[in-house]
Write a protein that holds these residues in place. Structure first.
Motif, short mmCIF file in Angstrom:
data_model
loop_
_atom_site.label_atom_id
_atom_site.label_comp_id
_atom_site.label_asym_id
_atom_site.label_seq_id
_atom_site.Cartn_x
_atom_site.Cartn_y
_atom_site.Cartn_z
N THR A 441 0.77 -1.12 -0.06
CA THR A 441 -0.03 0.10 0.12
C THR A 441 0.97 1.24 -0.07
OG1 THR A 441 -0.23 -0.18 2.32
CG2 THR A 441 -1.94 -1.14 0.94
N ARG A 442 1.92 1.02 0.42
CA ARG A 442 3.21 2.17 0.26
C ARG A 442 3.77 2.33 -0.94
NH1 ARG A 442 5.59 0.98 5.97
NH2 ARG A 442 4.01 1.66 7.40
N GLY A 443 3.28 1.49 -1.93
CA GLY A 443 4.00 1.72 -3.14
C GLY A 443 5.39 0.47 -3.61
N TYR A 444 5.56 -0.32 -2.70
CA TYR A 444 6.58 -1.13 -2.84
C TYR A 444 6.22 -2.32 -3.82
CZ TYR A 444 10.02 -5.20 -2.23
OH TYR A 444 10.63 -6.20 -2.22
N ARG A 445 7.11 -2.70 -4.73
CA ARG A 445 6.74 -3.76 -5.70
C ARG A 445 7.91 -4.81 -5.71
NH1 ARG A 445 2.55 -1.88 -4.67
NH2 ARG A 445 0.95 -1.19 -6.46
N LEU A 446 7.69 -6.09 -6.13
CA LEU A 446 8.78 -6.83 -6.13
C LEU A 446 9.95 -6.78 -7.19
CD1 LEU A 446 6.44 -10.25 -5.97
CD2 LEU A 446 8.37 -9.89 -4.25
N PRO A 447 11.02 -6.84 -6.81
CA PRO A 447 12.00 -6.43 -7.76
C PRO A 447 12.13 -7.38 -8.91
CG PRO A 447 13.21 -7.66 -5.85
CD PRO A 447 11.51 -7.79 -5.65
N ARG A 448 13.00 -7.06 -9.98
CA ARG A 448 13.23 -7.78 -11.24
C ARG A 448 13.97 -9.06 -11.00
NH1 ARG A 448 16.21 -8.15 -15.98
NH2 ARG A 448 17.62 -6.36 -15.53
N PRO A 449 13.26 -10.26 -11.34
CA PRO A 449 14.35 -11.45 -11.24
C PRO A 449 15.25 -11.47 -12.12
CG PRO A 449 11.82 -12.00 -11.33
CD PRO A 449 11.89 -10.49 -11.69
N ASN A 450 16.41 -12.10 -11.88
CA ASN A 450 17.50 -12.14 -13.03
C ASN A 450 17.15 -12.64 -14.28
OD1 ASN A 450 19.21 -11.29 -10.70
ND2 ASN A 450 19.76 -13.28 -10.06
N SER A 451 16.43 -13.69 -14.24
CA SER A 451 16.18 -14.63 -15.42
C SER A 451 15.24 -13.86 -16.19
CB SER A 451 16.05 -15.90 -15.25
OG SER A 451 14.69 -16.16 -14.54
N CYS A 452 14.73 -12.67 -15.78
CA CYS A 452 13.43 -11.94 -16.66
C CYS A 452 14.06 -10.74 -17.30
CB CYS A 452 12.60 -11.65 -15.40
SG CYS A 452 11.33 -10.50 -15.77
#
Length: 493
Positions: A441-452
């Motif tokens: 809700t504060r805007g955090y999103r999962l980081p980009r995986p290496n193989s992506c």
């Protein structure tokens, strides 16, 4: 033409063929590139022995859709030649169209008499005197409803059953040596139809008017799926969930199946809804229901078997770790394809995650577990009970307000993409459910995986837009991923 032929019949050449002709059909938007090898190869052929005894002709009374490769789909009015009878089934060959052979439930067909009485609405073969009485006394039948059936006591002869107010009367129809039919000596008719015409006019002789042929209610749909538990053998346990266990097993010793065994009887309502959904939804990317055993305990749901188990475990396995990004994209496209279908059907899955995707041979993926899916009356479904929800896969509006929609499934699909491209890593590792919701809700999103690739990561971020209406539809997702898949025949650097 030739390209399609080779793709279809020489599946093992796929990889080679795609290398030679990666863009052979740029306008072909079907997802046939990774079609699994047809399952027919798993089952023994049902071609009857050439030394079969002479067959007999039957009429199809109701439409029947095959639920496994050993069954035969037939339509009402078709003609079948029956090769042998087995329990409640017959092995039959189609007489029109492709001469296919397979099993059909015996109560869906009726024998064709010499004069084809079977095609007449008043002729019901294979029903007992008791069954005839029950049928005539049940709605919509009324006074004057009648039927002709095969005689139980005299093989090859018939009986006329007539409803007279609240009683049913039965008359024996005799056969004379010349093949004629009669109720009273001296009044012989060449066909049953002519005998009926006579007594419709001269009904006073039998003191029962013949007003309308008996109406037979169609067998309810459940009968078509319901099978005795004895037809299934459990082989090995594949997994366990909150509802019960999943086993690999065999159906009638020939068809490999997955069997879901219900643990708690009090979950029957959810279970019935799940079955209804499974029956009405049909798509190559959804797990296929084959049968149910709901009489008595425990309850079984029988579906096609996906040998490699669930996607989450598969990604974590040795074989899973060897998948290329091209394979991972194929998996993502297949799931998007199945979800596009659910979106069109206004069905919200509500628990889309790698653990609910099943993997078969040839990396075929299918969406499973509609235990939580509910057919939507409109586009939004709210749950009253705060059931255990998989928070890390759930869109914020669903986790906080229990508001589910196809757009909350899109959020979960973004998390599934993350699982796929991290080879089964847990999202938001090290964070509790509470922390996850706060961070999101504060805007955090999962980081980009290496193989992506950045291209695929931007698709994930689209799925995780805060406002549901800003997220793409599954149709859009399918198109985007499919074009990345099709043109990305080189591994990402």
């Amino acid at each position: 033409g030739m390209d399609q032929f080779i793709r279809k019949h020489l599946t093992f050449l796929h990889t080679f063929w795609n290398k030679c002709l990666p863009n052979a059909s740029p306008n072909n938007h079907s997802l046939d590139f990774w079609e699994p090898i047809p399952e027919e190869s798993l089952h023994p052929t049902l071609d009857p022995d050439p030394a079969e005894p002479p067959f007999s002709l039957f009429d199809v009374l109701y439409d029947f859709t095959a639920r496994s490769t050993e069954e035969l789909s037939v339509n009402r009015g078709e003609k079948l030649c029956v090769l042998k009878e087995e329990g409640g089934y017959v092995l039959a060959r189609r007489l029109s169209g492709d001469p296919l052979v397979g099993y059909v439930p015996a109560n869906y067909i009726s024998k064709i008499c010499r004069e084809s009485a079977a095609q007449q609405p008043w002729y019901l073969s294979g029903i007992s005197r008791n069954k005839a009485s029950l049928l005539l006394l049940s709605p919509p039948n009324r006074h004057g409803s009648f039927l002709i059936r095969d005689s139980e006591s005299n093989k090859g002869e018939h009986s006329l059953s007539v409803r007279n107010h609240s009683k049913v009367r039965h008359f024996r129809i005799y056969k004379d040596p010349g093949g004629g039919f009669y109720l009273e000596k001296g009044h012989t008719f060449p066909t049953l139809a002519q005998l009926l015409s006579y007594y419709t006019v001269n009904w006073k002789v039998i003191q029962s008017p013949l007003l309308q042929p008996c109406t037979q209610k169609r067998t309810p749909e459940t009968d078509q799926w319901e099978r005795p538990r004895s037809e299934f053998q459990l082989w090995r346990k594949m997994g366990e969930g909150c509802f019960g266990e999943v086993w690999e097993g065999m159906w009638k010793n020939t068809v490999p199946v997955a069997i879901k065994i219900m643990k708690q009887a009090d979950m029957r309502d959810d279970f019935a809804k799940e079955i209804q959904n499974l029956k009405s939804l049909k798509h190559t990317r959804l797990i296929k229901l084959l049968a149910i055993c709901s009489m008595g305990e425990p309850v079984y749901i029988v579906t096609e078997l996906m040998r490699k188990g669930n996607l989450h475990s598969y990604l974590n396995s040795v074989a899973g770790k060897e998948l290329t990004t091209h394979h991972l994209l194929s998996i993502s496209c297949q799931v998007a394809d199945g979800m596009t279908y659910l979106e069109e059907q206004h069905v919200v899955h509500r628990d889309l995650a790698a653990r609910n995707i099943l993997v078969g041979d040839d990396l075929a993926c299918k969406i499973a577990d509609f235990g939580l899916a509910r057919l939507l009356k409109d586009d939004i479904y709210s749950t009253s009970s705060n059931t255990m929800i998989p928070v890390k896969w759930t869109a914020p509006e669903a986790a906080i307000y229990q508001t589910y929609s196809p757009k909350s499934d899109v959020w979960s699909y973004g998390i599934l993409l993350y699982e796929v491209f991290t080879y089964g890593q847990c999202p938001y590792e090290g964070m509790t459910n509470q922390e996850t919701i706060q961070q999101i809700t504060r805007g955090y999103r999962l980081p980009r995986p290496n193989s992506c690739s950045p291209e695929i990561y931007s698709v994930m971020l689209e799925c995780w837009k805060s406002h549901p209406e800003d997220r793409p539809s599954f149709l859009t997702l399918r198109e985007s991923l499919f074009s990345i898949y099709k043109w990305g025949h080189h591994p990402f650097s």
